[in-house]
Design a protein around this motif. Structure first.
Motif, PDB file in Angstrom:
ATOM      1  N   THR A  91       0.848  -1.276   0.045  1.00 18.84           N
ATOM      2  CA  THR A  91      -0.057   0.022   0.164  1.00 18.84           C
ATOM      3  C   THR A  91       0.843   1.285   0.101  1.00 18.84           C
ATOM      4  O   THR A  91       1.950   1.302   0.354  1.00 18.84           O
ATOM      5  CB  THR A  91      -1.077  -0.064   1.265  1.00 18.84           C
ATOM      6  N   ARG A 104      -2.604   0.036  -9.449  1.00 17.89           N
ATOM      7  CA  ARG A 104      -3.248  -0.032  -8.172  1.00 17.89           C
ATOM      8  C   ARG A 104      -4.488  -0.986  -8.257  1.00 17.89           C
ATOM      9  O   ARG A 104      -5.368  -1.055  -9.198  1.00 17.89           O
ATOM     10  CB  ARG A 104      -4.005   1.391  -7.895  1.00 17.89           C
ATOM     11  N   ASN A 127      -7.658  -3.378  -2.223  1.00 20.41           N
ATOM     12  CA  ASN A 127      -6.786  -3.899  -1.095  1.00 20.41           C
ATOM     13  C   ASN A 127      -8.118  -4.823  -0.266  1.00 20.41           C
ATOM     14  O   ASN A 127      -8.747  -4.191   0.381  1.00 20.41           O
ATOM     15  CB  ASN A 127      -6.332  -3.133  -0.186  1.00 20.41           C
ATOM     16  N   SER A 185      -7.603   1.393   1.202  1.00 18.64           N
ATOM     17  CA  SER A 185      -6.238   1.580   0.525  1.00 18.64           C
ATOM     18  C   SER A 185      -6.415   0.874  -0.626  1.00 18.64           C
ATOM     19  O   SER A 185      -7.292  -0.068  -0.870  1.00 18.64           O
ATOM     20  CB  SER A 185      -5.240   1.099   1.288  1.00 18.64           C
ATOM     21  N   LEU A 192      -3.582  -1.500  -3.499  1.00 16.64           N
ATOM     22  CA  LEU A 192      -2.425  -2.359  -3.371  1.00 16.64           C
ATOM     23  C   LEU A 192      -1.459  -2.103  -4.827  1.00 16.64           C
ATOM     24  O   LEU A 192      -2.039  -1.969  -5.878  1.00 16.64           O
ATOM     25  CB  LEU A 192      -2.492  -3.952  -3.402  1.00 16.64           C
TER      26      LEU A 192
END
Length: 150
Positions: A55, A85, A88, A94, A96
């Motif tokens: 992240t 991106r 998550n 967020s 990953l």
């Protein structure tokens, strides 16, 4: 180390900072010219290459860069198609980060250059001294975190 008054040029935290800035500036100029990368962008590419699925907060922790710097650099890397991106699942707030195929190719080009710079800068020191220096840097970092703020 004890002395009367502060002499900035002999103040170890200052010397560490200046030396770090000089090394970063030299490398930054080369990375910008060769790869179009700023130092924060290069650090993010390297961290993501080592920890695929990290992240932005993880990048901040790993690099000690602030949130704004990491956010701006990540946006630039995503816009260039070097970082992707993904959601998550562990934390929906967020994303990953992972290297795209173009990001992996870039890393494959940049990483050897980074090692070359390291060798050019530090080749004047014997390997044993460099091992001791790395151990000292890690100990300084650990101790600074223990000491915290004054």
């Amino acid at each position: 180390m004890s002395q009367k008054g502060l002499i900035l040029d002999r103040f170890i935290p200052y010397r560490l900072s200046v030396t770090s800035n000089v090394v970063s500036d030299v490398i930054s100029t080369a990375y910008e010219a060769l790869f179009g990368l700023s130092i924060p962008e290069w650090r993010i590419v390297a961290v993501v290459a080592e920890q695929d699925g990290i992240t932005q907060q993880g990048v901040c922790i790993a690099t000690r860069m602030d949130k704004v710097t990491v956010s701006r650099a990540t946006i630039a890397l995503v816009d260039r198609g070097l970082i992707t991106r993904a959601p998550n699942r562990a934390d929906r707030r967020s994303r990953l980060l992972a290297l795209s195929e173009a990001g992996r190719r870039l890393y494959a080009d940049v990483a050897p250059k980074a090692i070359e710079f390291e060798e050019r800068i530090f080749s004047i020191f014997p390997a044993g001294e460099l091992d001791r220096f790395m151990a000292m840097l890690r100990a300084i970092e650990e101790r600074a975190l223990e000491v915290g703020t004054l």
